[in-house]
Write a protein that holds these residues in place. Structure first.
Motif, PDB file in Angstrom:
ATOM      1  N   SER A 111       0.814  -1.219   0.000  1.00 53.84           N
ATOM      2  CA  SER A 111       0.000   0.000   0.000  1.00 53.84           C
ATOM      3  C   SER A 111       0.843   1.264   0.000  1.00 53.84           C
ATOM      4  CB  SER A 111      -0.939   0.010   1.213  1.00 53.84           C
ATOM      5  OG  SER A 111      -1.808  -1.103   1.181  1.00 53.84           O
ATOM      6  N   ILE A 112       2.040   1.233   0.584  1.00 54.16           N
ATOM      7  CA  ILE A 112       2.862   2.435   0.634  1.00 54.16           C
ATOM      8  C   ILE A 112       3.391   2.749  -0.765  1.00 54.16           C
ATOM      9  CG2 ILE A 112       3.518   2.098   3.031  1.00 54.16           C
ATOM     10  CD1 ILE A 112       6.181   0.997   2.102  1.00 54.16           C
ATOM     11  N   PRO A 113       3.596   4.043  -1.083  1.00 46.63           N
ATOM     12  CA  PRO A 113       4.083   4.395  -2.428  1.00 46.63           C
ATOM     13  C   PRO A 113       5.589   4.194  -2.592  1.00 46.63           C
ATOM     14  CG  PRO A 113       3.739   6.373  -1.125  1.00 46.63           C
ATOM     15  CD  PRO A 113       3.242   5.233  -0.282  1.00 46.63           C
ATOM     16  N   THR A 114       6.283   3.834  -1.523  1.00 44.54           N
ATOM     17  CA  THR A 114       7.739   3.679  -1.566  1.00 44.54           C
ATOM     18  C   THR A 114       8.104   2.248  -1.924  1.00 44.54           C
ATOM     19  OG1 THR A 114       8.023   5.387   0.110  1.00 44.54           O
ATOM     20  CG2 THR A 114       9.875   3.893  -0.236  1.00 44.54           C
ATOM     21  N   GLY A 115       9.046   2.088  -2.841  1.00 43.44           N
ATOM     22  CA  GLY A 115       9.545   0.760  -3.162  1.00 43.44           C
ATOM     23  C   GLY A 115      10.460   0.248  -2.063  1.00 43.44           C
ATOM     24  N   VAL A 116      10.321  -1.011  -1.693  1.00 40.72           N
ATOM     25  CA  VAL A 116      11.126  -1.619  -0.631  1.00 40.72           C
ATOM     26  C   VAL A 116      11.818  -2.853  -1.199  1.00 40.72           C
ATOM     27  CG1 VAL A 116      11.151  -2.618   1.679  1.00 40.72           C
ATOM     28  CG2 VAL A 116       9.530  -0.788   1.143  1.00 40.72           C
ATOM     29  N   LEU A 117      13.138  -2.813  -1.205  1.00 40.20           N
ATOM     30  CA  LEU A 117      13.963  -3.925  -1.680  1.00 40.20           C
ATOM     31  C   LEU A 117      14.793  -4.421  -0.505  1.00 40.20           C
ATOM     32  CD1 LEU A 117      15.330  -5.617  -4.009  1.00 40.20           C
ATOM     33  CD2 LEU A 117      16.963  -3.732  -4.203  1.00 40.20           C
ATOM     34  N   THR A 118      14.732  -5.715  -0.209  1.00 46.68           N
ATOM     35  CA  THR A 118      15.503  -6.269   0.901  1.00 46.68           C
ATOM     36  C   THR A 118      16.507  -7.292   0.376  1.00 46.68           C
ATOM     37  OG1 THR A 118      13.860  -8.000   1.338  1.00 46.68           O
ATOM     38  CG2 THR A 118      13.616  -5.925   2.537  1.00 46.68           C
ATOM     39  N   LEU A 119      17.672  -7.284   0.997  1.00 45.37           N
ATOM     40  CA  LEU A 119      18.751  -8.205   0.640  1.00 45.37           C
ATOM     41  C   LEU A 119      19.209  -8.933   1.887  1.00 45.37           C
ATOM     42  CD1 LEU A 119      20.928  -5.654  -1.398  1.00 45.37           C
ATOM     43  CD2 LEU A 119      19.092  -7.084  -2.292  1.00 45.37           C
ATOM     44  N   ASP A 120      19.708 -10.163   1.703  1.00 40.57           N
ATOM     45  CA  ASP A 120      20.296 -10.852   2.837  1.00 40.57           C
ATOM     46  C   ASP A 120      21.756 -10.429   2.981  1.00 40.57           C
ATOM     47  OD1 ASP A 120      21.760 -12.214   0.921  1.00 40.57           O
ATOM     48  OD2 ASP A 120      20.548 -14.031   1.032  1.00 40.57           O
ATOM     49  N   ALA A 121      22.439 -10.988   3.984  1.00 37.22           N
ATOM     50  CA  ALA A 121      23.819 -10.579   4.257  1.00 37.22           C
ATOM     51  C   ALA A 121      24.754 -10.881   3.094  1.00 37.22           C
ATOM     52  CB  ALA A 121      24.326 -11.261   5.529  1.00 37.22           C
ATOM     53  N   GLY A 122      24.386 -11.838   2.247  1.00 33.98           N
ATOM     54  CA  GLY A 122      25.223 -12.180   1.108  1.00 33.98           C
ATOM     55  C   GLY A 122      24.942 -11.364  -0.140  1.00 33.98           C
ATOM     56  N   GLY A 123      23.966 -10.462  -0.065  1.00 30.48           N
ATOM     57  CA  GLY A 123      23.648  -9.627  -1.213  1.00 30.48           C
ATOM     58  C   GLY A 123      22.611 -10.193  -2.144  1.00 30.48           C
ATOM     59  N   ASP A 204      21.586  -8.408   9.491  1.00 27.93           N
ATOM     60  CA  ASP A 204      21.188  -9.610   8.766  1.00 27.93           C
ATOM     61  C   ASP A 204      20.933  -9.322   7.285  1.00 27.93           C
ATOM     62  OD1 ASP A 204      20.634 -12.341   8.664  1.00 27.93           O
ATOM     63  OD2 ASP A 204      18.483 -12.012   8.863  1.00 27.93           O
ATOM     64  N   GLY A 205      21.265  -8.120   6.836  1.00 29.84           N
ATOM     65  CA  GLY A 205      21.020  -7.776   5.448  1.00 29.84           C
ATOM     66  C   GLY A 205      20.865  -6.282   5.293  1.00 29.84           C
ATOM     67  N   LEU A 206      20.137  -5.880   4.271  1.00 36.73           N
ATOM     68  CA  LEU A 206      19.994  -4.469   3.932  1.00 36.73           C
ATOM     69  C   LEU A 206      18.575  -4.197   3.460  1.00 36.73           C
ATOM     70  CD1 LEU A 206      22.006  -1.976   3.694  1.00 36.73           C
ATOM     71  CD2 LEU A 206      21.979  -2.425   1.235  1.00 36.73           C
ATOM     72  N   VAL A 207      18.056  -3.012   3.835  1.00 39.51           N
ATOM     73  CA  VAL A 207      16.762  -2.546   3.349  1.00 39.51           C
ATOM     74  C   VAL A 207      17.014  -1.302   2.502  1.00 39.51           C
ATOM     75  CG1 VAL A 207      14.473  -1.690   3.944  1.00 39.51           C
ATOM     76  CG2 VAL A 207      15.564  -3.402   5.379  1.00 39.51           C
ATOM     77  N   VAL A 208      16.559  -1.335   1.262  1.00 45.26           N
ATOM     78  CA  VAL A 208      16.725  -0.206   0.350  1.00 45.26           C
ATOM     79  C   VAL A 208      15.349   0.375   0.056  1.00 45.26           C
ATOM     80  CG1 VAL A 208      17.554   0.560  -1.905  1.00 45.26           C
ATOM     81  CG2 VAL A 208      18.763  -1.255  -0.682  1.00 45.26           C
ATOM     82  N   LEU A 209      15.190   1.669   0.321  1.00 44.89           N
ATOM     83  CA  LEU A 209      13.934   2.370   0.055  1.00 44.89           C
ATOM     84  C   LEU A 209      14.086   3.176  -1.228  1.00 44.89           C
ATOM     85  CD1 LEU A 209      13.024   3.660   3.636  1.00 44.89           C
ATOM     86  CD2 LEU A 209      12.387   1.510   2.532  1.00 44.89           C
ATOM     87  N   LEU A 210      13.100   3.074  -2.110  1.00 43.76           N
ATOM     88  CA  LEU A 210      13.122   3.752  -3.407  1.00 43.76           C
ATOM     89  C   LEU A 210      11.889   4.642  -3.518  1.00 43.76           C
ATOM     90  CD1 LEU A 210      14.002   0.591  -5.518  1.00 43.76           C
ATOM     91  CD2 LEU A 210      15.608   2.338  -4.742  1.00 43.76           C
TER      92      LEU A 210
END
Length: 457
Positions: A111-123, A204-210
């Motif tokens: 529902s949010i207008p922001t893109g959410v991309l998640t990665l694990d610790a290995g990329g 444990d990884g990375l969260v990228v907001l777009l």
């Protein structure tokens, strides 16, 4: 909607059916016991033989020990059944709650207008929500589990930025990228990254907001264009005003010179006076044009180590004569720990000279000029304080506007040029003033870094 404190549907406390069953079993046991005793009493009163616990036949189990043991076993089995039933109820409630939480989180991310991309610790990509799919032009199912360098091949700049963030580069700030959205529409996306942590707080990884800032960027560009046009209008009006006066003086004196030369042999003194005025006005025009060019197209600063204390002392020497002529005392408080900073010595001299001259012009009948330097972390701070009449609150926002001045003979470019020089050095200049309390200019310049030539930006 699920809330953490909301009661779980379908959950029945285990003690409730267990207590009900125990009470029912006790009542049943008591009823059977009473019935058995009543039967024995009837047999005794009728003269018939009474069965004993050791006798054979169907009534053997009607003795008290056997009866209690049978019902105790029944009670244990029922208790085990109730415990299993309660455990199943709890499991079902927990499962339903977990599914509701998953559904809620999925709905929020979609529902949010922001893109959410998640990665694990290995990329490797672990998830991508719907807005992220639209911004990147990708399908989550197609890139899930793949390394981010492969998944984002269509956006190499974004890939390099994400890999830098994944490698632990905490100096990364928000960055804007031009991407191709679904439907081949070009969009401007602002990316930001943060660590994804587990329950123990470990990375444990990375969260990228777009975020799609295409419309915001368009409005900002439009605003910049409007500001540029407004500034050009102000500059044009200021130049026209400043040039008109000396042109009028030139025309007048040329007319007088022509009148002087027409009747006969001119008077040497009169002609000399007219020529002096013409020369003075031409020099004035030259200064106006020079200041205009200096403001409209400032030169690129040549960054080298500069002794800030020596520079301030040298500029104070330049204004000392004018200060003494107006009865202005100069007070200095220079920090001995603040020595060299990166900067363009010529431009910084112009900066301090403009600010100090502006302070002196605010005290035509005398006063005090205070100059202080100090180190504030990674910044060098220079303050110039005067004891003049101060600046009105409605005038303060315009002190750095080109050609804005409150003095009848002022040009209005001294402080705007100073502001441009500070901007070119990645610093800041602020004004604090109150009517009747004087004015303080606060200049902050970076105090670290090595000498380099600043590139055009």
């Amino acid at each position: 909607m699920f809330r953490p404190g909301q009661p779980r549907l379908g959950y029945v406390p285990i003690w409730l059916p267990l207590s009900a069953f125990a009470l029912g079993a006790l009542l049943l046991t008591a009823g059977v016991a009473v019935g058995v005793q009543y039967g024995r009493h009837r047999l005794l009163t009728s003269g018939l033989p009474v069965p004993t616990p050791g006798s054979s036949g169907l009534v053997r189990g009607l003795g008290w020990p056997e009866l209690v043991a049978a019902f105790a076993a029944l009670l244990v089995l029922a208790a085990i059944g109730i415990v299993l039933f309660g455990a199943y109820q709890n499991y079902r409630a927990v499962t339903e709650t977990f599914e509701r939480v998953k559904s809620l989180m999925r709905n929020i991310l979609e529902s949010i207008p922001t893109g959410v991309l998640t990665l694990d610790a290995g990329g490797a990509v672990t998830s991508l929500n719907g807005p992220g799919e639209r911004l990147l032009g990708l399908r989550a199912s197609a890139i899930r589990g793949r390394p981010v360098s492969e998944a984002l091949q269509s956006a190499p700049d974004l890939t390099a930025w994400v890999l830098g963030a994944l490698a632990g580069d905490r100096l990364l700030q928000e960055h804007d990228f031009a991407l191709t959205e679904e439907g081949s529409r070009r969009v401007t996306v602002r990316a930001s990254a943060s660590d994804l942590r587990d329950e123990s707080g470990q990375t444990d990884g990375l969260v990228v907001l777009l975020r799609d800032i295409t419309e915001v960027s368009r409005l900002e560009a439009q605003l910049r264009r409007s500001d540029t046009l407004a500034a050009l209008g102000t500059l044009a009006a200021g130049v026209a005003h400043e040039v008109k006066n000396p042109l009028h003086a030139l025309g007048l004196n040329l007319h007088l010179l022509q009148a002087e030369l027409a009747p006969g042999p001119p008077s040497g003194n009169a002609v000399g006076g007219y020529l002096d005025v013409l020369r003075s006005e031409l020099q004035r025009l030259d200064r106006i044009v020079e200041n205009f060019l200096r403001f409209s197209k400032p030169s690129v600063p040549e960054i080298k180590p500069v002794d800030i204390a020596a520079l301030v002392e040298r500029v104070l020497g330049l204004v000392a004569f004018e200060a003494a002529g107006h009865g202005i005392a100069i007070e200095t408080r220079l920090d001995p720990d603040l020595t060299r900073i990166p900067g363009d010595e010529g431009q910084l001299s112009q900066l301090f000279l403009n600010v100090m001259i502006n302070a002196l012009q605010a005290m035509p009948t005398g006063g005090s000029l205070g100059v202080a330097t100090r180190r504030d972390g990674d910044w060098a701070e220079v303050t110039v304080r005067d004891t003049g009449p101060g600046i009105a609150e409605d005038v303060l926002p315009h002190v750095f506007d080109p050609y804005f001045t409150t003095r009848p003979t002022g040009v209005g470019l001294g402080l705007p040029i100073a502001h441009r020089i500070v901007q070119g050095h990645d610093g800041s200049i602020d004004v604090e003033s109150q009517l009747g309390s004087g004015t303080t200019m606060i200049i902050r310049l970076p105090s670290g870094g090595s000498g380099r030539r600043r590139e055009e930006r």
